[in-house]
Design a protein around this motif. Structure first.
Motif, PDB file in Angstrom:
ATOM      1  N   VAL A   1       0.871  -1.184   0.000  1.00  0.00           N
ATOM      2  CA  VAL A   1       0.000   0.000   0.000  1.00  0.00           C
ATOM      3  C   VAL A   1       0.903   1.228   0.000  1.00  0.00           C
ATOM      4  N   THR A   2       0.703   2.119  -0.980  1.00  0.00           N
ATOM      5  CA  THR A   2       1.664   3.219  -1.170  1.00  0.00           C
ATOM      6  C   THR A   2       0.982   4.595  -1.149  1.00  0.00           C
ATOM      7  N   PRO A   3       1.763   5.644  -0.821  1.00  0.00           N
ATOM      8  CA  PRO A   3       1.224   7.011  -0.717  1.00  0.00           C
ATOM      9  C   PRO A   3       1.365   7.785  -2.034  1.00  0.00           C
ATOM     10  N   TRP A   4       0.859   9.013  -2.038  1.00  0.00           N
ATOM     11  CA  TRP A   4       0.850   9.819  -3.275  1.00  0.00           C
ATOM     12  C   TRP A   4       2.111  10.644  -3.454  1.00  0.00           C
ATOM     13  N   ASN A   5       2.966  10.751  -2.420  1.00  0.00           N
ATOM     14  CA  ASN A   5       4.042  11.747  -2.558  1.00  0.00           C
ATOM     15  C   ASN A   5       5.177  11.288  -3.467  1.00  0.00           C
TER      16      ASN A   5
ATOM     17  N   THR B   1       8.220   1.014  -6.364  1.00  0.00           N
ATOM     18  CA  THR B   1       9.360   0.165  -6.781  1.00  0.00           C
ATOM     19  C   THR B   1      10.223  -0.225  -5.586  1.00  0.00           C
ATOM     20  N   ARG B   2      10.234   0.604  -4.535  1.00  0.00           N
ATOM     21  CA  ARG B   2      11.012   0.284  -3.327  1.00  0.00           C
ATOM     22  C   ARG B   2      10.464  -0.965  -2.640  1.00  0.00           C
ATOM     23  N   LYS B   3       9.206  -1.313  -2.937  1.00  0.00           N
ATOM     24  CA  LYS B   3       8.597  -2.538  -2.389  1.00  0.00           C
ATOM     25  C   LYS B   3       8.557  -3.655  -3.436  1.00  0.00           C
TER      26      LYS B   3
ATOM     27  N   ILE C   1      -0.633  -4.543  -5.367  1.00  0.00           N
ATOM     28  CA  ILE C   1      -0.335  -3.182  -4.920  1.00  0.00           C
ATOM     29  C   ILE C   1      -1.581  -2.313  -5.010  1.00  0.00           C
ATOM     30  N   LYS C   2      -1.806  -1.551  -3.918  1.00  0.00           N
ATOM     31  CA  LYS C   2      -2.921  -0.597  -3.867  1.00  0.00           C
ATOM     32  C   LYS C   2      -2.273   0.786  -3.827  1.00  0.00           C
ATOM     33  N   PRO C   3      -2.211   1.466  -5.001  1.00  0.00           N
ATOM     34  CA  PRO C   3      -1.587   2.799  -5.014  1.00  0.00           C
ATOM     35  C   PRO C   3      -2.540   3.847  -4.430  1.00  0.00           C
ATOM     36  N   ALA C   4      -1.992   5.010  -4.100  1.00  0.00           N
ATOM     37  CA  ALA C   4      -2.821   6.093  -3.554  1.00  0.00           C
ATOM     38  C   ALA C   4      -3.825   6.568  -4.601  1.00  0.00           C
ATOM     39  N   SER C   5      -5.003   6.986  -4.140  1.00  0.00           N
ATOM     40  CA  SER C   5      -6.061   7.409  -5.072  1.00  0.00           C
ATOM     41  C   SER C   5      -5.703   8.685  -5.827  1.00  0.00           C
ATOM     42  N   GLU C   6      -4.889   9.550  -5.202  1.00  0.00           N
ATOM     43  CA  GLU C   6      -4.490  10.779  -5.912  1.00  0.00           C
ATOM     44  C   GLU C   6      -3.589  10.465  -7.101  1.00  0.00           C
TER      45      GLU C   6
ATOM     46  N   THR D   1       3.509   2.210   3.136  1.00  0.00           N
ATOM     47  CA  THR D   1       4.134   3.524   3.319  1.00  0.00           C
ATOM     48  C   THR D   1       3.010   4.547   3.338  1.00  0.00           C
ATOM     49  N   GLY D   2       2.989   5.347   4.384  1.00  0.00           N
ATOM     50  CA  GLY D   2       1.944   6.362   4.499  1.00  0.00           C
ATOM     51  C   GLY D   2       1.941   6.943   5.899  1.00  0.00           C
ATOM     52  N   SER D   3       0.789   7.435   6.296  1.00  0.00           N
ATOM     53  CA  SER D   3       0.709   8.137   7.579  1.00  0.00           C
ATOM     54  C   SER D   3       0.729   7.151   8.748  1.00  0.00           C
ATOM     55  N   THR D   4       1.161   7.658   9.890  1.00  0.00           N
ATOM     56  CA  THR D   4       1.223   6.810  11.083  1.00  0.00           C
ATOM     57  C   THR D   4      -0.181   6.352  11.480  1.00  0.00           C
TER      58      THR D   4
ATOM     59  N   GLU E   1       6.474   2.018   6.799  1.00  0.00           N
ATOM     60  CA  GLU E   1       7.239   3.265   6.608  1.00  0.00           C
ATOM     61  C   GLU E   1       6.263   4.405   6.837  1.00  0.00           C
ATOM     62  N   LEU E   2       6.336   5.021   8.012  1.00  0.00           N
ATOM     63  CA  LEU E   2       5.272   5.940   8.433  1.00  0.00           C
ATOM     64  C   LEU E   2       5.755   7.396   8.464  1.00  0.00           C
ATOM     65  N   GLY E   3       5.057   8.217   9.183  1.00  0.00           N
ATOM     66  CA  GLY E   3       5.313   9.659   9.158  1.00  0.00           C
ATOM     67  C   GLY E   3       6.628  10.039   9.820  1.00  0.00           C
TER      68      GLY E   3
ATOM     69  N   ALA F   1       7.452  15.286   1.815  1.00  0.00           N
ATOM     70  CA  ALA F   1       8.271  14.081   1.983  1.00  0.00           C
ATOM     71  C   ALA F   1       8.336  13.752   3.466  1.00  0.00           C
ATOM     72  N   CYS F   2       8.303  12.445   3.756  1.00  0.00           N
ATOM     73  CA  CYS F   2       8.434  12.018   5.151  1.00  0.00           C
ATOM     74  C   CYS F   2       9.800  12.416   5.701  1.00  0.00           C
ATOM     75  N   THR F   3      10.764  12.627   4.787  1.00  0.00           N
ATOM     76  CA  THR F   3      12.123  13.004   5.199  1.00  0.00           C
ATOM     77  C   THR F   3      12.289  14.525   5.279  1.00  0.00           C
TER      78      THR F   3
ATOM     79  N   ASP G   1       3.634  18.408  14.487  1.00  0.00           N
ATOM     80  CA  ASP G   1       3.084  17.645  13.354  1.00  0.00           C
ATOM     81  C   ASP G   1       3.882  17.859  12.080  1.00  0.00           C
ATOM     82  N   GLU G   2       3.726  16.897  11.156  1.00  0.00           N
ATOM     83  CA  GLU G   2       4.350  17.014   9.831  1.00  0.00           C
ATOM     84  C   GLU G   2       3.712  18.157   9.063  1.00  0.00           C
ATOM     85  N   ILE G   3       4.532  19.106   8.561  1.00  0.00           N
ATOM     86  CA  ILE G   3       3.976  20.217   7.772  1.00  0.00           C
ATOM     87  C   ILE G   3       3.587  19.720   6.382  1.00  0.00           C
TER      88      ILE G   3
ATOM     89  N   PRO H   1      19.788   1.325   4.278  1.00  0.00           N
ATOM     90  CA  PRO H   1      18.546   0.884   4.939  1.00  0.00           C
ATOM     91  C   PRO H   1      17.687   2.068   5.373  1.00  0.00           C
ATOM     92  N   PHE H   2      16.601   2.302   4.643  1.00  0.00           N
ATOM     93  CA  PHE H   2      15.713   3.439   4.889  1.00  0.00           C
ATOM     94  C   PHE H   2      14.626   3.004   5.863  1.00  0.00           C
ATOM     95  N   GLY H   3      14.438   3.769   6.942  1.00  0.00           N
ATOM     96  CA  GLY H   3      13.338   3.440   7.849  1.00  0.00           C
ATOM     97  C   GLY H   3      13.478   4.158   9.169  1.00  0.00           C
TER      98      GLY H   3
HETATM   99  P1  NAP Z   1      -2.117   7.905   3.889  1.00  0.00           P
HETATM  100  O1  NAP Z   1      -3.316   8.760   3.933  1.00  0.00           O
HETATM  101  O2  NAP Z   1      -1.755   7.129   5.085  1.00  0.00           O
HETATM  102  O3  NAP Z   1      -2.330   6.947   2.615  1.00  0.00           O
HETATM  103  C1  NAP Z   1      -1.367   6.026   2.215  1.00  0.00           C
HETATM  104  C2  NAP Z   1      -2.030   4.878   1.491  1.00  0.00           C
HETATM  105  O4  NAP Z   1      -2.903   4.189   2.393  1.00  0.00           O
HETATM  106  C3  NAP Z   1      -2.884   5.289   0.302  1.00  0.00           C
HETATM  107  O5  NAP Z   1      -2.780   4.311  -0.703  1.00  0.00           O
HETATM  108  C4  NAP Z   1      -4.281   5.293   0.909  1.00  0.00           C
HETATM  109  O6  NAP Z   1      -5.309   5.116  -0.030  1.00  0.00           O
HETATM  110  C5  NAP Z   1      -4.203   4.106   1.830  1.00  0.00           C
HETATM  111  N1  NAP Z   1      -5.190   4.112   2.899  1.00  0.00           N
HETATM  112  C6  NAP Z   1      -5.820   5.168   3.461  1.00  0.00           C
HETATM  113  N2  NAP Z   1      -6.655   4.744   4.441  1.00  0.00           N
HETATM  114  C7  NAP Z   1      -6.549   3.403   4.488  1.00  0.00           C
HETATM  115  C8  NAP Z   1      -7.149   2.392   5.293  1.00  0.00           C
HETATM  116  N3  NAP Z   1      -8.036   2.677   6.244  1.00  0.00           N
HETATM  117  N4  NAP Z   1      -6.795   1.119   5.080  1.00  0.00           N
HETATM  118  C9  NAP Z   1      -5.911   0.799   4.119  1.00  0.00           C
HETATM  119  N5  NAP Z   1      -5.306   1.708   3.327  1.00  0.00           N
HETATM  120  C10 NAP Z   1      -5.614   2.996   3.513  1.00  0.00           C
HETATM  121  O7  NAP Z   1      -0.805   8.732   3.515  1.00  0.00           O
HETATM  122  P2  NAP Z   1      -0.602   9.809   2.359  1.00  0.00           P
HETATM  123  O8  NAP Z   1      -1.333  11.034   2.766  1.00  0.00           O
HETATM  124  O9  NAP Z   1      -0.884   9.201   1.041  1.00  0.00           O
HETATM  125  O10 NAP Z   1       0.979  10.037   2.432  1.00  0.00           O
HETATM  126  C11 NAP Z   1       1.562  10.932   3.308  1.00  0.00           C
HETATM  127  C12 NAP Z   1       2.105  10.225   4.535  1.00  0.00           C
HETATM  128  O11 NAP Z   1       3.004   9.195   4.129  1.00  0.00           O
HETATM  129  C13 NAP Z   1       2.913  11.130   5.434  1.00  0.00           C
HETATM  130  O12 NAP Z   1       2.613  10.871   6.773  1.00  0.00           O
HETATM  131  C14 NAP Z   1       4.356  10.718   5.139  1.00  0.00           C
HETATM  132  O13 NAP Z   1       5.263  11.009   6.160  1.00  0.00           O
HETATM  133  C15 NAP Z   1       4.210   9.271   4.894  1.00  0.00           C
HETATM  134  N6  NAP Z   1       5.343   8.751   4.109  1.00  0.00           N
HETATM  135  C16 NAP Z   1       6.267   7.978   4.746  1.00  0.00           C
HETATM  136  C17 NAP Z   1       7.362   7.511   4.035  1.00  0.00           C
HETATM  137  C18 NAP Z   1       8.396   6.654   4.699  1.00  0.00           C
HETATM  138  O14 NAP Z   1       9.170   6.032   3.981  1.00  0.00           O
HETATM  139  N7  NAP Z   1       8.463   6.597   6.024  1.00  0.00           N
HETATM  140  C19 NAP Z   1       7.504   7.812   2.681  1.00  0.00           C
HETATM  141  C20 NAP Z   1       6.536   8.613   2.066  1.00  0.00           C
HETATM  142  C21 NAP Z   1       5.447   9.064   2.805  1.00  0.00           C
HETATM  143  P3  NAP Z   1      -6.123   6.398  -0.577  1.00  0.00           P
HETATM  144  O15 NAP Z   1      -5.150   7.203  -1.318  1.00  0.00           O
HETATM  145  O16 NAP Z   1      -7.165   5.801  -1.443  1.00  0.00           O
HETATM  146  O17 NAP Z   1      -6.672   7.091   0.624  1.00  0.00           O
END
Ligand code: NAP
Length: 476
Positions: A146-150, A157-159, A172-177, A226-229, A249-251, A282-284, A379-381, A445-447
């Motif tokens: 499951v991957t984010p939009w950023n 590809t990292r996964k 793979i379930k990519p971000a909707s954006e 990879t996505g929000s905490t 890989e979270l916030g 970017a999370c970084t 918080d993350e800006i 090793p990223f994490g």
């Molecule tokens: P997000 O809202 O957590 O979404 C990430 C992914 O999860 C999207 O594909 C999203 O789908 C899906 N998702 C949302 N709600 C879900 C649920 N209840 N169950 C299963 N999947 C769900 O994060 P984002 O806003 O796209 O990305 C920004 C965040 O990612 C920031 O916090 C950033 O720090 C973090 N990030 C971390 C890293 C790292 O390596 N540590 C790298 C990049 C980004 P939808 O798009 O359809 O909602």
């Protein structure tokens, strides 16, 4: 025009209900494409396809898998321009950022083509019994990604690359954006020799239901997110039901510390990279700047001048450094962080207000004297806003830098390497940039630690997230 349906078992197909969702261009808010929305049943069909492909892919020699990945690297490298353009269209980031991402994304295929042939085991004699302790690494099983939009390409590809190197098929379930980049990668992977069913893509407007269905299918063994905490916590809870192997890989909330003995040019260049790569989405991204009071003014002047020199506009235009943010919600959140900090006493050195009109723009912004209780400190800006605070004492800045539930990355600038290494060790972060504003590297090793995540991506560690250790006790 690329295909915008689901990709399951090597076929393109619409979602079960026929539902679709729009992907917008953040630069002008126009619809770029309408993408098929997977249902939970579609997601299970993708698991069926992965299951059918598993034995053949896992049974191929490491070299055979490596050569497919190597070919994927070569094909992607030939098409960086196309991928960068698509990334800019759906995410908004400027062309240079998009080219950087496309090249970084392709590198994971090269790195893991090299790692695919190095899944070493171990052999020793048991100290007491004398039996042989044989240890081997086996593919863990079907992985849900499951991957984010950023980073629409690189976070995928990292996964995908380490999973395939390890012998695991993926869904793979990519971000909707930003689903278009991942959909565009599928024909390339097929051309590289990835068999049908090994990589399946299920965009969906119903992320929660679709991912939950997959995490409760008994054939799935790995969830890599990879996505929000906040969403990461939910997936960890769901993963507990089947005791899945989690990679999270979270916030982040990165501190950037400039000591009084730092080379100011190095610190400014590093801070620009740490803050403005990917326009702060970017999370970084450096989130909290701590600058020693004796160099505060010199650093701030030069950093502000560098921020002021950036050109904002449509990311596809020549010479643009800063594109729009990904959506209205992200822009409004950034604006609210700035307004809150200013209301609490921060001073605006640059920017500080959205321009209005079409597109989700927010300008490069520098805030000084940001109070410790401002929301953007906790918080993350996730935008182009540098929030600067002062410090006088090493112990105090360390305490402030560590005072967060996050622990992804920190940045330290100092001319004294003994101090630099001492401070790096004391920082509770999975990664530290020492006199550098960039840590991302497929070979590293990223994490994060604490609530920034579990597990590592890239390096040798990245492949282990998709492997299970088996020990055989043998006598002969
Ligand atoms: P997000 O809202 O957590 O979404 C990430 C992914 O999860 C999207 O594909 C999203 O789908 C899906 N998702 C949302 N709600 C879900 C649920 N209840 N169950 C299963 N999947 C769900 O994060 P984002 O806003 O796209 O990305 C920004 C965040 O990612 C920031 O916090 C950033 O720090 C973090 N990030 C971390 C890293 C790292 O390596 N540590 C790298 C990049 C980004 P939808 O798009 O359809 O909602």
């Amino acid at each position: 025009m690329q295909n915008t349906d689901l990709h399951i078992g090597g076929d393109w197909r619409p979602g079960g209900t026929g539902d679709r969702f729009d992907v917008l261009n953040p630069a002008d808010e126009r619809v770029l494409a309408s993408v098929a929305s997977a249902t939970p049943e579609d997601a299970i069909a993708a698991i069926d396809a992965a299951d059918a492909a598993f034995a053949d892919w896992a049974g191929r020699t490491p070299r055979a898998r490596a050569e497919v990945l190597r070919r994927a690297f070569e094909l992607m490298t030939e098409r960086l321009d196309e991928f960068a353009h698509l990334i800019t269209l759906e995410n908004g980031k400027a062309r240079a950022d998009a080219m950087g991402e496309a090249a970084y994304a392709a590198e994971f295929f090269r790195w893991f083509s090299e790692e695919a042939v190095r899944a070493h085991g171990d052999l020793m004699r048991a100290p007491a019994s004398g039996a042989r302790i044989m240890v081997q690494e086996k593919p863990a099983g079907i992985a849900v990604l499951v991957t984010p939009w950023n980073y629409p390409a690189a976070m995928g590809t990292r996964k995908i690359a380490p999973a395939l190197a390890a012998g695991c098929p993926v869904v793979i379930k990519p971000a909707s954006e930003t689903p278009l980049t991942m959909l565009a990668l599928l024909p390339l992977l097929e051309e590289a020799g990835v068999p049908p069913g090994v990589v399946n893509v299920v965009p969906s407007a119903r992320a929660g239901a679709v991912v939950d269905a997959m995490l409760h299918d008994p054939r799935v063994r790995v969830v890599s997110f990879t996505g929000s905490t906040g969403v990461g916590r939910k997936l960890l809870r769901a993963a507990a039901d089947q005791v899945l192997k989690p990679a999270m890989e979270l916030g982040g909330n990165a501190p950037l510390i400039v000591f009084e003995d730092a080379d100011i040019d190095t610190a400014v260049a590093g801070a620009m990279q740490a803050k403005m790569r990917n326009l702060g989405e970017a999370c970084t991204a450096a989130n909290r700047f701590y600058v020693h009071e004796t160099v505060h003014d010199a650093f701030t002047e030069r950093f502000t001048a560098a921020m002021a020199a950036l050109k904002m506009g449509d990311g596809t235009d020549e010479g643009v450094d800063v594109g729009p943010l990904v959506n209205a919600e992200t822009r409004d959140k950034v604006a609210a962080f700035v307004d809150d900090a200013v209301a609490r006493g921060a001073r605006v050195k640059l920017g500080g207000a959205a321009p209005g009109g079409k597109g989700y723009y927010y300008p490069p912004t520098v805030l000084t004297d940001v109070p410790a209780d401002a929301e953007c400190v906790a918080d993350e800006i996730f935008g182009p806003v540098a929030a600067i605070q002062r410090f006088t004492d090493e112990a105090d800045v360390l305490r402030r830098a560590n005072a967060t539930e996050y622990g992804l990355v920190a940045y330290v600038f100092t001319g004294d390497m003994a101090r630099g290494l001492r401070v790096c060790e004391a920082l509770e972060y999975g990664m530290v940039g020492l006199n550098r504003g960039l840590v991302s590297d497929p070979a590293a090793p990223f994490g994060g630690v604490k609530q920034s995540g579990l597990g590592r991506e890239g390096a040798q560690e990245g492949m282990r997230e998709f492997m299970e250790t088996q020990y055989i006790s043998a006598s002969w």
